[in-house]
Structure formats: C-alpha cells, structure tokens
Design an enzyme around this catalytic site. Structure first.
Site, PDB file in Angstrom:
ATOM      1  NE  ARG A   1      50.299  85.480 -39.742  1.00  0.00           N
ATOM      2  CZ  ARG A   1      50.716  86.111 -40.842  1.00  0.00           C
ATOM      3  NH1 ARG A   1      51.837  85.775 -41.413  1.00  0.00           N
ATOM      4  NH2 ARG A   1      49.999  87.075 -41.357  1.00  0.00           N
TER       5      ARG A   1
ATOM      6  NE  ARG B   1      47.792  90.010 -49.100  1.00  0.00           N
ATOM      7  CZ  ARG B   1      48.606  89.861 -48.060  1.00  0.00           C
ATOM      8  NH1 ARG B   1      49.812  90.398 -48.065  1.00  0.00           N
ATOM      9  NH2 ARG B   1      48.216  89.189 -46.997  1.00  0.00           N
TER      10      ARG B   1
ATOM     11  NE  ARG C   1      45.106  89.259 -43.442  1.00  0.00           N
ATOM     12  CZ  ARG C   1      45.662  90.213 -44.207  1.00  0.00           C
ATOM     13  NH1 ARG C   1      44.893  91.056 -44.862  1.00  0.00           N
ATOM     14  NH2 ARG C   1      46.959  90.309 -44.308  1.00  0.00           N
TER      15      ARG C   1
HETATM   16  P1  AMP Z   1      50.742  87.662 -44.767  1.00  0.00           P
HETATM   17  O1  AMP Z   1      51.104  87.969 -46.168  1.00  0.00           O
HETATM   18  O2  AMP Z   1      51.939  87.457 -43.879  1.00  0.00           O
HETATM   19  O3  AMP Z   1      49.762  88.649 -44.179  1.00  0.00           O
HETATM   20  O4  AMP Z   1      49.989  86.244 -44.795  1.00  0.00           O
HETATM   21  C1  AMP Z   1      48.789  86.066 -45.535  1.00  0.00           C
HETATM   22  C2  AMP Z   1      48.042  84.835 -45.029  1.00  0.00           C
HETATM   23  O5  AMP Z   1      48.859  83.666 -45.186  1.00  0.00           O
HETATM   24  C3  AMP Z   1      47.683  84.860 -43.543  1.00  0.00           C
HETATM   25  O6  AMP Z   1      46.483  85.574 -43.282  1.00  0.00           O
HETATM   26  C4  AMP Z   1      47.542  83.369 -43.259  1.00  0.00           C
HETATM   27  O7  AMP Z   1      46.321  82.851 -43.768  1.00  0.00           O
HETATM   28  C5  AMP Z   1      48.673  82.770 -44.093  1.00  0.00           C
HETATM   29  N1  AMP Z   1      49.942  82.713 -43.321  1.00  0.00           N
HETATM   30  C6  AMP Z   1      51.085  83.415 -43.562  1.00  0.00           C
HETATM   31  N2  AMP Z   1      52.043  83.109 -42.673  1.00  0.00           N
HETATM   32  C7  AMP Z   1      51.495  82.193 -41.826  1.00  0.00           C
HETATM   33  C8  AMP Z   1      51.964  81.507 -40.681  1.00  0.00           C
HETATM   34  N3  AMP Z   1      53.201  81.689 -40.197  1.00  0.00           N
HETATM   35  N4  AMP Z   1      51.102  80.636 -40.068  1.00  0.00           N
HETATM   36  C9  AMP Z   1      49.866  80.415 -40.537  1.00  0.00           C
HETATM   37  N5  AMP Z   1      49.346  81.054 -41.610  1.00  0.00           N
HETATM   38  C10 AMP Z   1      50.151  81.928 -42.259  1.00  0.00           C
END
Ligand code: AMP
Length: 216
Positions: free
Chosen positions: A86, A158, A169
C-alpha cells in the site's frame, strides 16, 4: 499476484474467489491485522488505533507480517496479495523479498471504480463476525437480515466502514497507495480491471484477464 485498488472496490471478494478457484493462498494484510485486533495480540494492539482512524499501519509492522507468510512453505508455488503493498516502501520491500526467494510477480490487477460507487459499497458493507463472508445490504443481502448465510453468526459493520472513516481511507489511498499504479505500470505488470457491476460480471472479466499470457 497482487490485487491493488481503493478500499471497497471488491478486491477482497474477488481475492476469495481466485484463491479458491486456483488453490493459491490469499494473504490479506487487512484480515491478518483484524485477527490480531480481535485476539488482542501485541501486533493487533499496535495496529488498532491506526485502523480505527483509517490510517495505514506503519510499514515495518505489515512488512513483518507479509515476510512471515511468504516464507512459509504454502506460499512457495505462488500466492495472492490483497491489500499489500500500500506504499512505495512496501512495494520496494516486496520486490526484495521476492528476489530473495527467486519468485516474480505475474499480475498486478488494478481494480477501477468511481468514487461514489466506492462510498456506496463501503457504507452498505456488512461483514461476518466469525468467518470471511462479506455482504452488501442492497446488492448482496444475506437471506436473513443481520445473519451470515455461511455460518449463522451475526453480521457487523466494520468500524472503519463508518462514513467519517471512509473519507479518510480514500484520501490515504489517493496519497499513499495510488502512486503504485504508475510504479507497476513502469514495470509492465499492471492490468486494469473494471470493478463495476455485479460480483459475477467482475469475476468473468477477472478470469479473462488472468488467462491472458504475461508479456515478457
Ligand atoms: P483492508 O481490509 O485491506 O481495507 O485494511 C483495513 C485497514 O488495515 C487499513 O485501513 C489499514 O489501516 C490497515 N492495513 C491493511 N493493509 C495494510 C497495508 N498493506 N499497509 C498499512 N496498513 C494496512
């Protein structure tokens, strides 16, 4: 394989499908972090504040998670990364890790969807509190309101899908993750995927895209 795109574009749903169809392990950093938060592990406790605010968890934390997974034997023949990398620093580190293991990326799939549709999907998303199943109150409703079709557990929103967090986000995505689109384009690995329409339509487009041979 990497699935890249803003939160809410459908990466997780399609990653679940591709992982089971091609029998490849799916590594979702969001799922791993949420598991840590639920179990109150040291990593989860560290990550929680960032996640609740819609910020990215620090690079070294997620890189450590991915490094551990990639070095396991189940990933030796291939894997699918959902939600990682990311940041450019994460992408650079991933290249190093892959080179160390003698592996190369086949596809970086960029899921494309207009911002209004992303907000609509995120605000209606409901996730199972026990299993990985995900629903949408209008487009993919469960058979019984608030109950998971797969395992019967309660569906929850969530905490980071609430409207105030969704906006931050998306901003974080545009500033920190979107530069990876050009990063992988320059490496000739990027494939654009139209993420609009029903899940099955996106699935069909994705299968067609993955069946294209990679241009060396
Ligand atoms: P997601 O389920 O992929 O939308 O991830 C939920 C949250 O987890 C994100 O908003 C970040 O806070 C954290 N997160 C997930 N993947 C990453 C990543 N590769 N780098 C940094 N934070 C992450």
């Amino acid at each position: 394989m990497i699935f890249l795109g803003a939160p809410g574009v459908g990466k997780g749903t399609q990653a679940e499908f591709v992982a089971s169809r091609f029998h490849v392990p799916k590594i979702s950093t969001g799922d791993l972090l949420r598991e840590g938060v639920a179990k109150q592990t040291p990593l989860g406790l560290k990550a929680k504040g960032y996640m609740d605010r819609g910020d990215l968890v620090p690079d070294e934390v997620v890189i450590g998670l991915v490094q551990e997974k990639l070095s396991s034997s189940e990933c030796s023949l291939g894997f699918l990364l959902d939600g990682f990398p990311r940041t450019v620093a994460q992408a650079d580190k991933l290249s190093e890790l892959l080179a160390d293991q003698g592996l190369a990326l086949d596809h970086v799939v960029h899921f494309v969807l207009p911002r209004e549709e992303i907000v609509r999907r995120l605000s209606g998303r409901r996730s199972c509190s026990k299993c990985p199943a995900v629903y949408h109150i209008e487009s993919i409703p469960p058979k019984q309101n608030g109950v998971c079709d797969q395992c019967g557990a309660d569906l929850v929103q969530r905490s980071d899908d609430r409207p105030e967090t969704v906006q931050s986000r998306l901003t974080v995505y545009e500033q920190q993750t979107a530069p990876l689109i050009d990063y992988y384009k320059r490496k000739d690995l990027l494939f654009e995927l139209d993420g609009s329409g029903p899940v099955e339509a996106v699935q069909d487009r994705l299968l067609a895209l993955l069946s294209k041979p990679r241009v060396e």
